[in-house]
Write a protein that holds these residues in place. Sequence first.
Motif, short mmCIF file in Angstrom:
data_model
loop_
_atom_site.label_atom_id
_atom_site.label_comp_id
_atom_site.label_asym_id
_atom_site.label_seq_id
_atom_site.Cartn_x
_atom_site.Cartn_y
_atom_site.Cartn_z
N LEU A 299 16.70 24.65 -0.07
CA LEU A 299 15.37 24.27 0.42
C LEU A 299 14.30 24.78 -0.52
N LYS A 300 13.43 23.90 -0.95
CA LYS A 300 12.32 24.27 -1.82
C LYS A 300 11.16 24.80 -0.97
N ASP A 301 10.43 25.77 -1.50
CA ASP A 301 9.27 26.33 -0.81
C ASP A 301 9.62 26.76 0.61
N PHE A 302 10.71 27.48 0.75
CA PHE A 302 11.20 27.87 2.06
C PHE A 302 10.27 28.91 2.69
N SER A 303 9.80 28.65 3.89
CA SER A 303 8.94 29.58 4.62
C SER A 303 9.79 30.48 5.50
N THR A 304 9.41 31.73 5.62
CA THR A 304 10.19 32.69 6.41
C THR A 304 9.53 32.99 7.76
N GLN B 101 12.19 22.88 8.40
CA GLN B 101 11.88 22.67 6.99
C GLN B 101 12.87 21.73 6.29
N VAL C 208 15.38 26.81 9.85
CA VAL C 208 15.81 25.83 8.86
C VAL C 208 15.46 24.42 9.31
N THR D 7 22.15 18.38 1.71
CA THR D 7 21.49 19.47 2.45
C THR D 7 21.65 19.27 3.94
N VAL E 265 19.70 27.54 2.99
CA VAL E 265 18.39 27.99 2.52
C VAL E 265 18.28 27.88 1.00
#
Length: 996
Positions: free
Chosen positions: A491-496, A439, A436, A451, A488
């Motif tokens: 969060l926009k366009d969250f990468s994993t 990002q 987190v 946030t 999460v």
Amino acid sequence: MNTRLTLILNTHMPQVLGEGPLFDEPENWLFEALTETYLPLFRMLERWDSRRFAGTLVMSFTPCLVDQLVACEERYTGYLQLLRRIATRELERTSRLDLYNRYEKFPQSLSDEALARVHRTAGMYLRRVEDSLAFLREHSLRDVFATLGRSRLPGVQLWTSTPQHNFLPFFQPAIADRLVARGVESFQDVFGREPDGLWLPECAFQPGLERVLTRHGIHRTALSLTGIGASQPQDPSGVFRHEDLEVLVHDYRIGLYLWKSPESTYPAHPVYREFFRDVGFDLRPEYFEELGVPVPANKRGHVWTGLKYHAVSGQKVDLGQKALYDVDAARAQVPQHVRAFWDLLESRRSLVQDGQTFVLAFDTELFGHWWHEGVDWLEGVMQPAAPLELAATPPAPPPEPPSLPRLYYSTWGRDFYSEHWLTPGNAWMYALIKLVEAQLPEPVDAETRETWRRFEVFSGSDLLFMIPDPTQRDRARALFLARYADVVSRLKDFSTELLTSFPVDPFKCVLIHVSKAGGQEQPPFLLRRLSLEGVNTEARRELTLDAEVLEVAGLRVAFQYFLLHPQGRYALRVEGSEREHVFQMPDYGVPLLIAPDTRTYPKYDPEVLYRKLGEIWEGDQRLPLKLNPTLRSRHMYTRAQVMEVLAGKRTAVFKYNKEGYALLRFRDRGPAPACVVFDDSVSLSDAGAYIQAGELSVPVVNDPADIARHDFDAVVFTCSLNFETEVPHVRALLEVATRKRLPVVSLYDDILYYDLFDGLEPDPDLFWRVAVPEQDALAKPGLAEYGPRNLLGVFGTDTVQGKFTTQVYLREALAKHVRVRHHATEPTGILLGSDTGYSRVLRVEGPQRLAFERRLMAGLARDCDLVITGGQNGLLYTPAGLDRRANASTLIYETFLPRLVVLTVSVDTKPEDVVATREYLEMLAREHDVPCTVVGLAMMGGRKLLGSRWTETWFLGVRDEVLEEARRKMEQHTGLRVHAIPEEVDALAQSVLTHL
């Protein structure tokens, strides 16, 4: 001498304030702490009289706790009203034995006196509940904080902390900066002014955080002893300064008497109240149902009420066998422990740097909550009840705090690193926090600031801390995952996917990869060492490591713990991916373990670890060494050669190790005084701060880019290349020296052995090494007979400082009376006025080396009344795999056979080591059939503190009374006179003269 106490109370509670049923944990923690600790402390501050306490009370409040206290008054009032109902009923129940046993799970046969004791305890609880309710009627908790902020009570400091007790070394610098800023802002909002300091959660520090603190107006914080490089049993705590930061160093050796200590700890006294046996566990559930006190179903039969009727009784007494608590006996014991505490401090004056200022840090909840009598004890210590006219005269202000050259990665937890907060059990939590963190949006508007606020809650240290406890693990895990999902979702366009690492301690690191769950098996980690600049400039071994894998929250978290070089730089990737994570391990530091007897032991043996690292990274050359060097420096080992090369030059020194501070301490005795010191880790406005020598007008610079900006005429390298972090500084110095054609002197290795010139063409005639070349050693045969009688040797009894320093001071003192020559076995000596000096004879076998060195000594001895020489390590030192006869000092003694000997000691030297050293010398003398007289002992007035590596130390001055007490014990035990150096060097010189 008066005693000062700086007591730091870390006041924090996790985010526990709830909305559901009262008496449902963990909200009880907050309300019990309010009743038993916080409100009594606020009452104490209302009565605060600074004339009664000469020290400082530091109260640190985390924003997380303050926010809960400001918001909890309605729920807390409801809790107190229920508690009053219970306490009132308890006062009735404990009035008669039949009433008492009606609801007991295990009815008891109590005597009238025992029942009366329980009744008095019940009355105490009812009065405390009534007092808490009265406090709330008189005060708003928000107003309490505002009043504390306005009043600025003398002797009381108010500190802030990170928003949710966030463990700062876990975060990227920008995130840590934001967390500190939020802590300061939150404090200002509630207290109405700037905080007096900041509590680093868990005392967790890593180099660089000091700049974060000062950037936000924080000029005071607390660290553990290891945070300043201390590692020995007698290393001093107290108040120090590092640049613009005042550092309060907590002394765990004293703190253990109050917290997490063996049975001797004060709170463990048998008459004090037992914490873990609660009325809510002893009574049947029907009791609360009939009383109309709602208890959640999961708490039936074991609800925490805070009402406890039993005493500690003894550490090995089972809960069911605890004796009844006696309020009066406990109160009578508190003043005794107040006196015992001051006596304890009095007996430990040698442990604090100024002899009077003790720094202790505790979680505030120890006092009152865990240790029921703790608040009374605190008030007895800080606000004694004696009339003011009888109070002790306040001591004079303490001297200016000593300056620390640097600070180290440290915490106040187990082994003083982050092992408790980052474990195999919670590494997956850390992975999600970092996922987190990578990002987070910039906090530019209301939405992104919200946030951030939720990230602060999610990334707090408390849930990480709770995971190792099996009773809290499930709750902590569920709450953590709920907070993760909450953040999460924003969060926009969250990468994993994430690849990262984190040091557990200076040698151990956890490597982490996060990706989507399912699919192919987890690929292995690929780990490669890099040069300091972070590029793969030469072939480096790449290790393949299998990872442990855990699936959580739809993610696959892979992690692996691995042994790495301190300050080493690495590149991490997973097989099949080109994405790399580049990171650097922290400084060496001093990992320690605390034994039950409060003594400390090293967690690691550095030499063993470095051998192991060498095996792991076999074939991975750390330094740019030429395999077949063709260039050779010239050699010097006499005063005449030094004068020809360096006389009148302004010297740049690299680096500030023990040789470096010798060059600074005796700079007026050398032909080329230092004008600047360069170092890969230390930066100081004045080099004198490193050796407590006052202003020297010599800066210490650690940025290689600054080297070309300084004006110097010569370069001295005080060390071989040992660490990659040294390479950029050495390379920059060589570039300047080569371009300007400056003489370069290396005390140890030939600097031209290293491939550091990047296209420059160095002239070997400008490069010098302090050593004896083979042609000089082989030029003449050995002596037919060797036996100078005018030799004085200075040798160490252990690893103490002062052998070379004593030689120089003694040389100057004796020169007033007789003709003196000096042969220094440390190469530094040749730069500081010795007649000859080196540590090595190059490429010559033992018999030929012995012949040369004895011939050299015989020549010096013929032309003077006395020759001074000395050892290198302690005579009792045993090299790994060998015996003490192989140590350098024994070899030096057996080479020169001095008739007179001075032994160096320090305030920490054990007298029995001096006796053993003397016996060892006498044995060696008998074997060589020569006389040997120990003239006396030379004691340097300082303590050795470890630097960042085994090559670096620095010294902290000690007080006169510490020196005198050490001298008294040493003289009493050994029968030898102790001379303080340099103050009593003339007296030591006279002792030498009487034996000539």
